[in-house]
Design a protein around this motif. Structure first.
Motif, PDB file in Angstrom:
ATOM      1  N   PHE A 138       0.828  -1.203   0.000  1.00 57.36           N
ATOM      2  CA  PHE A 138       0.000   0.000   0.000  1.00 57.36           C
ATOM      3  C   PHE A 138       0.864   1.257   0.000  1.00 57.36           C
ATOM      4  N   LYS A 139       0.235   2.379  -0.402  1.00 56.09           N
ATOM      5  CA  LYS A 139       0.892   3.672  -0.273  1.00 56.09           C
ATOM      6  C   LYS A 139       0.919   4.062   1.196  1.00 56.09           C
ATOM      7  N   SER A 140       1.814   4.961   1.553  1.00 53.67           N
ATOM      8  CA  SER A 140       2.071   5.252   2.965  1.00 53.67           C
ATOM      9  C   SER A 140       0.852   5.798   3.699  1.00 53.67           C
ATOM     10  N   GLU A 141      -0.037   6.547   2.998  1.00 53.37           N
ATOM     11  CA  GLU A 141      -1.189   7.120   3.710  1.00 53.37           C
ATOM     12  C   GLU A 141      -2.170   6.048   4.186  1.00 53.37           C
ATOM     13  N   LYS A 142      -2.035   4.833   3.670  1.00 56.15           N
ATOM     14  CA  LYS A 142      -2.925   3.736   4.065  1.00 56.15           C
ATOM     15  C   LYS A 142      -2.351   2.880   5.199  1.00 56.15           C
ATOM     16  N   TRP A 143      -1.081   3.109   5.537  1.00 53.55           N
ATOM     17  CA  TRP A 143      -0.423   2.193   6.459  1.00 53.55           C
ATOM     18  C   TRP A 143      -1.066   2.171   7.843  1.00 53.55           C
ATOM     19  N   ILE A 144      -1.311   3.345   8.401  1.00 49.79           N
ATOM     20  CA  ILE A 144      -1.751   3.413   9.797  1.00 49.79           C
ATOM     21  C   ILE A 144      -3.127   2.781  10.007  1.00 49.79           C
ATOM     22  N   VAL A 170       7.089  11.313  -6.836  1.00 52.26           N
ATOM     23  CA  VAL A 170       6.399  10.158  -7.424  1.00 52.26           C
ATOM     24  C   VAL A 170       6.881   8.869  -6.767  1.00 52.26           C
ATOM     25  N   THR A 171       8.167   8.795  -6.534  1.00 50.99           N
ATOM     26  CA  THR A 171       8.757   7.601  -5.925  1.00 50.99           C
ATOM     27  C   THR A 171       8.183   7.351  -4.532  1.00 50.99           C
ATOM     28  N   MET A 172       8.137   8.396  -3.706  1.00 49.16           N
ATOM     29  CA  MET A 172       7.657   8.225  -2.334  1.00 49.16           C
ATOM     30  C   MET A 172       6.147   7.995  -2.271  1.00 49.16           C
ATOM     31  N   ASN A 173       5.472   8.235  -3.374  1.00 48.91           N
ATOM     32  CA  ASN A 173       4.025   7.997  -3.424  1.00 48.91           C
ATOM     33  C   ASN A 173       3.686   6.637  -4.031  1.00 48.91           C
ATOM     34  N   LEU A 198      11.139   5.570   1.756  1.00 45.26           N
ATOM     35  CA  LEU A 198      11.711   6.904   1.581  1.00 45.26           C
ATOM     36  C   LEU A 198      12.541   6.954   0.308  1.00 45.26           C
ATOM     37  N   ALA A 199      12.895   8.162  -0.104  1.00 47.23           N
ATOM     38  CA  ALA A 199      13.690   8.357  -1.319  1.00 47.23           C
ATOM     39  C   ALA A 199      14.427   9.677  -1.215  1.00 47.23           C
ATOM     40  N   GLY A 200      15.545   9.792  -1.929  1.00 50.26           N
ATOM     41  CA  GLY A 200      16.310  11.030  -1.888  1.00 50.26           C
ATOM     42  C   GLY A 200      17.413  11.047  -2.921  1.00 50.26           C
ATOM     43  N   VAL A 201      18.105  12.191  -2.969  1.00 53.20           N
ATOM     44  CA  VAL A 201      19.304  12.301  -3.801  1.00 53.20           C
ATOM     45  C   VAL A 201      20.494  12.003  -2.897  1.00 53.20           C
ATOM     46  N   PRO A 202      21.345  11.053  -3.239  1.00 54.02           N
ATOM     47  CA  PRO A 202      22.439  10.688  -2.342  1.00 54.02           C
ATOM     48  C   PRO A 202      23.571  11.704  -2.361  1.00 54.02           C
ATOM     49  N   THR A 250      10.080  -0.198  -9.813  1.00 45.26           N
ATOM     50  CA  THR A 250      10.728  -0.378 -11.109  1.00 45.26           C
ATOM     51  C   THR A 250       9.771  -0.022 -12.251  1.00 45.26           C
ATOM     52  N   LYS A 251       8.519  -0.457 -12.128  1.00 47.99           N
ATOM     53  CA  LYS A 251       7.520  -0.162 -13.163  1.00 47.99           C
ATOM     54  C   LYS A 251       7.199   1.326 -13.218  1.00 47.99           C
ATOM     55  N   VAL A 252       7.069   1.953 -12.052  1.00 43.62           N
ATOM     56  CA  VAL A 252       6.785   3.389 -12.018  1.00 43.62           C
ATOM     57  C   VAL A 252       7.945   4.176 -12.624  1.00 43.62           C
ATOM     58  N   TRP A 253       9.174   3.819 -12.252  1.00 46.36           N
ATOM     59  CA  TRP A 253      10.333   4.506 -12.813  1.00 46.36           C
ATOM     60  C   TRP A 253      10.399   4.336 -14.326  1.00 46.36           C
ATOM     61  N   ASN A 254      10.075   3.156 -14.805  1.00 51.97           N
ATOM     62  CA  ASN A 254      10.114   2.915 -16.241  1.00 51.97           C
ATOM     63  C   ASN A 254       9.173   3.860 -16.986  1.00 51.97           C
ATOM     64  N   LEU A 255       8.006   4.144 -16.390  1.00 49.35           N
ATOM     65  CA  LEU A 255       7.051   5.079 -17.003  1.00 49.35           C
ATOM     66  C   LEU A 255       7.603   6.502 -17.056  1.00 49.35           C
ATOM     67  N   HIS A 256       8.563   6.814 -16.196  1.00 51.08           N
ATOM     68  CA  HIS A 256       9.166   8.145 -16.154  1.00 51.08           C
ATOM     69  C   HIS A 256      10.566   8.154 -16.770  1.00 51.08           C
ATOM     70  N   ASN A 257      10.851   7.151 -17.578  1.00 49.30           N
ATOM     71  CA  ASN A 257      12.122   7.071 -18.305  1.00 49.30           C
ATOM     72  C   ASN A 257      13.328   6.972 -17.364  1.00 49.30           C
TER      73      ASN A 257
END
Length: 511
Positions: free
Chosen positions: A390-396, A447-450, A456-460, A481-488
């Motif tokens: 699930f997405k994070s807003e559904k976790w709790i 998009v990644t964090m959603n 979590l996600a960030g620039v290293p 991986t699938k979401v990233w593929n849609l964003h090239n």
């Protein structure tokens, strides 16, 4: 368990350096490898003590394959023949090295060259007279070093697209290991030109330098990385670290934080940098001082950096996505931040403090999750497996038991802290006039964090246009991986591997 180098080196400095040496010196050949890195927290701050950074080592490794050039010594001379091969770059460089002052007759790749010079100087600095004579004879047989980096260090988007393949990890995995590297075209505008080679930001120069130093020191008998007790091996790793750190700093023309070399040697950990003056003798002109004396002084210096054991909590995965922007120049970005600090010390210090607090908070949340996993494994596994879908807003809303809610709150706490870190990093970039988290990366990270199962996600590290990182839960990486593929965005094959430098029994090309 926290470990400071100060205590270890204080003891070592009282002992003759020759006691590092195993009974027999000089091996016929050797292969060493060192991992790439991802700096999760501590970008820019880790440059200054006592700020800490969390650095993860990866399964992407650089290899140094070393063997003598000649079967036997044909003539007695004061010059050693050295050949350095880089098959991925289609380069072969030959050198003559003086065995009196370790001077090379030309310079092509300073990282490899300083690694070789300082490692051999370290051997002369630590061996007694008899072993120096034996060392001299072995070096006169010449030396051939082959350098190979896993594909994940470089961008292969052009090759994948040229084959008509989709931008997926499967396409990346279909490329032969150690595939030839594509060079960026030269551009007339020097300020905007990309690096010569499109990299992903895993610390290739640090991993390469460390691998070369480890292979050489082991080959020459200065250290033995093959066996021994944990304490013995730690001493040998400390030796590799001191030489690799010094060589890397001198090669890049400045004393950086050193987290990349530290992770290449020791693996994943929490890192606090060493005091820069520990290698001051190597920075000064050494024309009047023999190099082996300079390196001996470095080895006896007070190395005071700190490393504390750290790795991601169980059932969490590191994943990197390459957006295809060709990489960033870390030195120029660091220079811009330092200039901003000088021009606006009050505002920069405020941002610095907020970032430091947020970095510590993320470390605390991740450590808490590791503790919860150890204390309540069944509850922990149930929460992670459920949240991965699930997405994070559904976790709790999925849990009501107190033990489950404690774990979910720790997960959400880590997410909130990461958002705060990103915010402060963007503010720093805007104030310094550099793209620490460029708008394109911001959109990608949001998009990644959603995405389902992403913690979590960030620039290293220093940020910019290098590969972004994400931490996913359980087996949810395929969602991302699938979401990233849609964003090239190409999902790399990199994963966390907490181990550091190591000896290899076989040529990696034979695997």
């Amino acid at each position: 368990m926290a470990m400071t180098m100060a205590a270890a080196v204080a003891v070592l400095s009282l002992v003759p350096i020759s006691l590092f040496l195993p009974p027999t010196i000089l091996r016929f050949s050797g292969i060493a490898s060192a991992p790439g890195k991802v700096l999760m927290t501590g970008g820019y701050l880790v440059l200054e003590r006592p700020n800490a950074g969390i650095v993860l080592s990866t399964n992407a490794r650089f290899y140094a394959i070393l063997k003598p050039l000649y079967d036997q010594l044909e003539s007695d001379t004061e010059w050693m023949d050295l050949k350095v091969n880089s098959p991925q770059m289609s380069r072969e460089t030959t050198y003559k090295m003086s065995l009196k002052d370790f001077r090379l007759d030309e310079s092509r790749n300073p990282f490899v060259e300083y690694a070789v010079q300082y490692s051999i100087a370290a051997a002369y600095a630590t061996l007694d007279k008899n072993k120096k004579n034996e060392l001299h004879k072995v070096l006169l047989r010449g030396m051939e070093i082959t350098i190979l980096g896993c594909n994940d260090f470089y961008s292969y988007r052009n090759q994948i697209e040229g084959r008509g393949l989709p931008l997926t990890p499967e396409s990346l995995a279909s490329l032969p290991p150690f595939t030839s590297i594509t060079f960026n075209a030269e551009e007339s505008n020097v300020k905007s030109c990309k690096p010569e080679v499109a990299k992903t930001g895993l610390g290739s120069s640090a991993a390469m330098t460390t691998a070369v130093v480890a292979a050489l020191l082991n080959y020459l008998g200065v250290v033995d990385l093959s066996h021994g007790s944990l304490n013995q091996k730690s001493e040998h790793l400390d030796f590799v670290h001191m030489i690799a750190q010094t060589a890397h700093c001198i090669a890049q023309g400045k004393v950086g934080s050193g987290f990349d070399v530290s992770s290449a040697v020791y693996g994943s950990h929490r890192y606090v940098r060493f005091s820069p003056n520990v290698i001051s003798s190597a920075q000064e002109t050494v024309s009047t001082t023999p190099l082996e004396e300079v390196i001996g002084e470095v080895l006896r210096g007070k190395w005071d950096h700190e490393r504390t054991k750290f790795s991601l909590p169980p059932l969490m995965n590191l994943i990197l996505g390459e957006p295809g922007s060709g990489g960033s120049s870390t030195p120029s970005m660091v220079g811009a931040v330092k200039k901003w600090q000088k021009s606006d010390p009050q505002k920069s210090q405020e941002t610095w403090n907020k970032l430091s607090e947020a970095n510590s908070a993320l470390e605390a949340q991740l450590n808490l999750l590791s503790k919860l996993a150890a204390d309540q494994w069944d509850s922990y596994k149930a929460v992670i497996d459920s949240c991965s879908r699930f997405k994070s807003e559904k976790w709790i809303e999925k849990f009501c038991e107190a033990s489950h809610l404690e774990i979910v709150k720790a997960l959400l706490g880590a997410r909130d802290v990461m958002l705060s870190i990103r915010c402060h990093m963007r503010q720093m970039g805007e104030a310094a006039g550099i793209p620490i988290e460029p708008e394109s990366q911001t959109q990608l990270l949001d998009v990644t964090m959603n995405t389902e199962g992403v913690l979590l996600a960030g620039v290293p590290g220093a940020g910019g246009f290098d590969a972004v990182f994400a931490v996913t839960l359980s087996d949810s990486s395929t969602n991302l991986t699938k979401v990233w593929n849609l964003h090239n965005v190409l999902a790399l094959l990199v994963r966390e591997d907490p181990s550091g430098v190591s000896l290899e029994t076989d040529d990696p090309r034979a695997k």
